[in-house]
Design a protein around this motif. Structure first.
Motif, PDB file in Angstrom:
ATOM      1  N   ARG A   3       0.812  -1.207   0.000  1.00 14.05           N
ATOM      2  CA  ARG A   3       0.000   0.000   0.000  1.00 14.05           C
ATOM      3  C   ARG A   3       0.852   1.267   0.000  1.00 14.05           C
ATOM      4  NH1 ARG A   3      -5.186   1.451   1.539  1.00 14.05           N
ATOM      5  NH2 ARG A   3      -5.661  -0.718   2.026  1.00 14.05           N
ATOM      6  N   ARG A   4       1.931   1.267   0.814  1.00 19.40           N
ATOM      7  CA  ARG A   4       2.736   2.489   0.930  1.00 19.40           C
ATOM      8  C   ARG A   4       3.391   2.839  -0.399  1.00 19.40           C
ATOM      9  NH1 ARG A   4       7.931   3.579   1.547  1.00 19.40           N
ATOM     10  NH2 ARG A   4       8.467   1.377   1.765  1.00 19.40           N
ATOM     11  N   VAL A   5       3.960   1.849  -1.088  1.00 23.75           N
ATOM     12  CA  VAL A   5       4.638   2.105  -2.355  1.00 23.75           C
ATOM     13  C   VAL A   5       3.636   2.587  -3.410  1.00 23.75           C
ATOM     14  CG1 VAL A   5       5.981   1.064  -4.229  1.00 23.75           C
ATOM     15  CG2 VAL A   5       6.443   0.431  -1.847  1.00 23.75           C
ATOM     16  N   VAL A   6       2.455   1.977  -3.406  1.00 24.96           N
ATOM     17  CA  VAL A   6       1.432   2.389  -4.365  1.00 24.96           C
ATOM     18  C   VAL A   6       1.017   3.835  -4.114  1.00 24.96           C
ATOM     19  CG1 VAL A   6      -0.944   2.025  -5.140  1.00 24.96           C
ATOM     20  CG2 VAL A   6       0.569   0.067  -4.804  1.00 24.96           C
ATOM     21  N   LYS A   7       0.794   4.183  -2.854  1.00 32.26           N
ATOM     22  CA  LYS A   7       0.382   5.548  -2.538  1.00 32.26           C
ATOM     23  C   LYS A   7       1.474   6.550  -2.894  1.00 32.26           C
ATOM     24  CE  LYS A   7      -2.038   6.389   1.143  1.00 32.26           C
ATOM     25  NZ  LYS A   7      -2.523   6.471   2.533  1.00 32.26           N
ATOM     26  N   GLU A   8       2.735   6.175  -2.665  1.00 33.18           N
ATOM     27  CA  GLU A   8       3.833   7.068  -3.041  1.00 33.18           C
ATOM     28  C   GLU A   8       3.911   7.225  -4.564  1.00 33.18           C
ATOM     29  OE1 GLU A   8       7.356   5.478  -1.353  1.00 33.18           O
ATOM     30  OE2 GLU A   8       6.905   6.158   0.705  1.00 33.18           O
ATOM     31  N   GLY A   9       3.706   6.131  -5.289  1.00 27.23           N
ATOM     32  CA  GLY A   9       3.731   6.203  -6.749  1.00 27.23           C
ATOM     33  C   GLY A   9       2.624   7.077  -7.299  1.00 27.23           C
ATOM     34  N   LEU A  10       1.441   6.988  -6.695  1.00 31.89           N
ATOM     35  CA  LEU A  10       0.332   7.839  -7.114  1.00 31.89           C
ATOM     36  C   LEU A  10       0.617   9.301  -6.806  1.00 31.89           C
ATOM     37  CD1 LEU A  10      -2.676   5.615  -5.961  1.00 31.89           C
ATOM     38  CD2 LEU A  10      -2.062   6.150  -8.330  1.00 31.89           C
ATOM     39  N   ALA A  11       1.201   9.549  -5.649  1.00 32.46           N
ATOM     40  CA  ALA A  11       1.500  10.923  -5.248  1.00 32.46           C
ATOM     41  C   ALA A  11       2.544  11.563  -6.163  1.00 32.46           C
ATOM     42  CB  ALA A  11       1.973  10.947  -3.801  1.00 32.46           C
ATOM     43  N   ARG A  12       3.528  10.770  -6.592  1.00 32.19           N
ATOM     44  CA  ARG A  12       4.583  11.298  -7.460  1.00 32.19           C
ATOM     45  C   ARG A  12       4.171  11.329  -8.924  1.00 32.19           C
ATOM     46  NH1 ARG A  12       7.882   7.414  -5.086  1.00 32.19           N
ATOM     47  NH2 ARG A  12       8.389   6.623  -7.173  1.00 32.19           N
ATOM     48  N   GLY A  13       3.044  10.738  -9.261  1.00 33.24           N
ATOM     49  CA  GLY A  13       2.602  10.726 -10.646  1.00 33.24           C
ATOM     50  C   GLY A  13       3.208   9.614 -11.471  1.00 33.24           C
ATOM     51  N   VAL A  14       3.953   8.714 -10.823  1.00 34.42           N
ATOM     52  CA  VAL A  14       4.511   7.566 -11.546  1.00 34.42           C
ATOM     53  C   VAL A  14       3.399   6.569 -11.867  1.00 34.42           C
ATOM     54  CG1 VAL A  14       6.154   5.650 -11.425  1.00 34.42           C
ATOM     55  CG2 VAL A  14       6.743   7.881 -10.460  1.00 34.42           C
ATOM     56  N   LEU A  15       2.454   6.455 -10.954  1.00 29.08           N
ATOM     57  CA  LEU A  15       1.295   5.591 -11.146  1.00 29.08           C
ATOM     58  C   LEU A  15       0.042   6.446 -11.326  1.00 29.08           C
ATOM     59  CD1 LEU A  15       1.980   2.923  -8.353  1.00 29.08           C
ATOM     60  CD2 LEU A  15       2.553   2.772 -10.787  1.00 29.08           C
ATOM     61  N   ALA A  27       2.792   6.449 -17.459  1.00 29.90           N
ATOM     62  CA  ALA A  27       3.335   6.606 -18.810  1.00 29.90           C
ATOM     63  C   ALA A  27       2.550   5.801 -19.838  1.00 29.90           C
ATOM     64  CB  ALA A  27       4.803   6.175 -18.830  1.00 29.90           C
ATOM     65  N   ASP A  28       1.826   4.775 -19.388  1.00 36.04           N
ATOM     66  CA  ASP A  28       1.069   3.923 -20.306  1.00 36.04           C
ATOM     67  C   ASP A  28      -0.406   4.297 -20.399  1.00 36.04           C
ATOM     68  OD1 ASP A  28       3.344   2.442 -20.820  1.00 36.04           O
ATOM     69  OD2 ASP A  28       2.950   1.034 -19.191  1.00 36.04           O
ATOM     70  N   LEU A  29      -0.819   5.330 -19.670  1.00 38.18           N
ATOM     71  CA  LEU A  29      -2.249   5.633 -19.579  1.00 38.18           C
ATOM     72  C   LEU A  29      -2.840   6.098 -20.904  1.00 38.18           C
ATOM     73  CD1 LEU A  29      -4.521   5.584 -17.527  1.00 38.18           C
ATOM     74  CD2 LEU A  29      -4.027   7.969 -16.973  1.00 38.18           C
ATOM     75  N   LEU A  30      -2.008   6.668 -21.777  1.00 40.05           N
ATOM     76  CA  LEU A  30      -2.506   7.133 -23.066  1.00 40.05           C
ATOM     77  C   LEU A  30      -2.633   6.001 -24.081  1.00 40.05           C
ATOM     78  CD1 LEU A  30      -0.589  10.518 -23.496  1.00 40.05           C
ATOM     79  CD2 LEU A  30      -2.941  10.150 -22.745  1.00 40.05           C
ATOM     80  N   LYS A  31      -2.143   4.831 -23.746  1.00 36.46           N
ATOM     81  CA  LYS A  31      -2.210   3.697 -24.663  1.00 36.46           C
ATOM     82  C   LYS A  31      -3.558   2.993 -24.492  1.00 36.46           C
ATOM     83  CE  LYS A  31       2.780   2.928 -24.273  1.00 36.46           C
ATOM     84  NZ  LYS A  31       3.822   1.966 -23.825  1.00 36.46           N
ATOM     85  N   LEU A  32      -4.294   2.859 -25.584  1.00 40.17           N
ATOM     86  CA  LEU A  32      -5.616   2.246 -25.504  1.00 40.17           C
ATOM     87  C   LEU A  32      -5.574   0.823 -24.945  1.00 40.17           C
ATOM     88  CD1 LEU A  32      -8.648   2.370 -25.959  1.00 40.17           C
ATOM     89  CD2 LEU A  32      -8.257   1.619 -28.307  1.00 40.17           C
ATOM     90  N   PRO A  33      -4.654  -0.051 -25.362  1.00 35.51           N
ATOM     91  CA  PRO A  33      -4.638  -1.401 -24.769  1.00 35.51           C
ATOM     92  C   PRO A  33      -4.492  -1.392 -23.255  1.00 35.51           C
ATOM     93  CG  PRO A  33      -3.307  -1.358 -26.756  1.00 35.51           C
ATOM     94  CD  PRO A  33      -3.670   0.067 -26.460  1.00 35.51           C
ATOM     95  N   THR A  34      -3.720  -0.441 -22.718  1.00 34.94           N
ATOM     96  CA  THR A  34      -3.565  -0.343 -21.269  1.00 34.94           C
ATOM     97  C   THR A  34      -4.870   0.072 -20.621  1.00 34.94           C
ATOM     98  OG1 THR A  34      -1.212   0.211 -21.450  1.00 34.94           O
ATOM     99  CG2 THR A  34      -2.325   0.829 -19.408  1.00 34.94           C
ATOM    100  N   ARG A  35      -5.527   1.095 -21.178  1.00 36.00           N
ATOM    101  CA  ARG A  35      -6.804   1.539 -20.621  1.00 36.00           C
ATOM    102  C   ARG A  35      -7.867   0.452 -20.757  1.00 36.00           C
ATOM    103  NH1 ARG A  35      -5.878   5.892 -23.826  1.00 36.00           N
ATOM    104  NH2 ARG A  35      -7.867   5.692 -24.926  1.00 36.00           N
TER     105      ARG A  35
END
Length: 277
Positions: A3-15, A27-35
């Motif tokens: 949970r901590r790593v995920v929350k940090e990644g979301l806060a930094r914009g990595v996730l 970085a993959d959010l703009l890719k349709l297959p990822t979405r």
């Protein structure tokens, strides 16, 4: 990850978290297959990617939609949310195939659904592109399969519209914009134009290929896409002059005319009035 790593990644914009309970690399959010994969995780099975999403994954560029479309059975109570459009319909395993690990409707099923209840212009352009991508002898097979899908639909809404669009499609258009232009002209009540009409020399050589034409009246309609016509104004003007010498009226359309076709249609009607007077 924890949970901590995920929350940090979301806060930094990595996730990024497109929908509740799903996290992806930003970085993959703009890719349709990822979405699309994220949408399937958010909704859960059974579900199949459908509509414009399915068509785009089939390689149909005209069906470019930022939202993810998927279909679930009527028995499931799943709501649409921002960026995720949920449709309800019954489907069989034979309706679904896997592309790059993603469950999508077959091309004929996706086209039939889009023709019935999707955006009209997008649906027609997608159908034209799908036909264009096939060899001429294979277009009839896809045309028949889509027709049968439309006829067999349990939801009868949009069937007449779909049949009209299917009857109009030829697969000759070179771009989605040309398909939309043809649809605009026909819906305005003008005669159905010939797509990709060839102008030849007296000795049989191909001289020009017109986007849309009414040969019996010698009226041509050309679409000036930015990429294809950038820096070609002088060439286009010379070509129009040569066509005029052959008795042709050439009318040019741009992307602005697709958004508001009033100028284009007025010019076309004026040409028809001159030629039919």
């Amino acid at each position: 990850m924890g949970r901590r790593v995920v929350k940090e990644g979301l806060a930094r914009g990595v996730l990024a978290q497109p929908w509740r309970s799903v996290v992806v690399h930003a970085a993959d959010l703009l890719k349709l297959p990822t979405r699309a994969q994220a949408a399937l995780l958010a909704v859960g099975r059974p579900a199949v990617l459908s509509g414009a999403t399915s068509l785009y994954l089939h390689g149909i560029s005209a069906a470019d939609d930022t939202a993810v479309h998927l279909t679930v059975p009527y028995s499931r109570r799943v709501k649409s949310r921002q960026g995720l459009v949920v449709h309800r319909a019954e489907f069989q395993p034979s309706d679904v195939l896997e592309l790059d690990g993603l469950p999508v409707f077959s091309l004929d099923r996706a086209l039939a659904d889009q023709l019935c209840d999707g955006d009209k212009r997008t649906a027609f352009a997608a159908l034209e592109e799908a036909l264009h991508n096939l060899a001429p002898e294979q277009r009839g097979i896809l045309h028949t399969n889509v027709r049968d899908r439309i006829i067999d639909r349990h939801d009868r809404r949009g069937i007449h519209r779909a049949q009209m669009l299917l009857a109009l499609a030829t697969g000759e258009a070179e771009s989605p914009a040309e398909s939309v232009l043809r649809l605009i002209v026909v819906e305005a009540g003008l005669p159905v134009p010939v797509a990709q009409y060839e102008i030849g020399t007296v000795d049989g050589r191909k001289l020009y290929v017109l986007d849309l034409a009414w040969p019996e009246l010698r009226i041509a309609l050309e679409y000036d896409g930015y990429a294809a016509h950038e820096g070609r104004q002088d060439y286009d003007a010379e070509r129009d002059a040569r066509m005029a010498a052959r008795g042709w009226i050439t009318i040019r359309a741009t992307a602005a005319d697709l958004r508001d076709p009033r100028r284009l249609l007025a010019e076309l009607r004026g040409a028809f009035e001159r030629r039919t007077a």
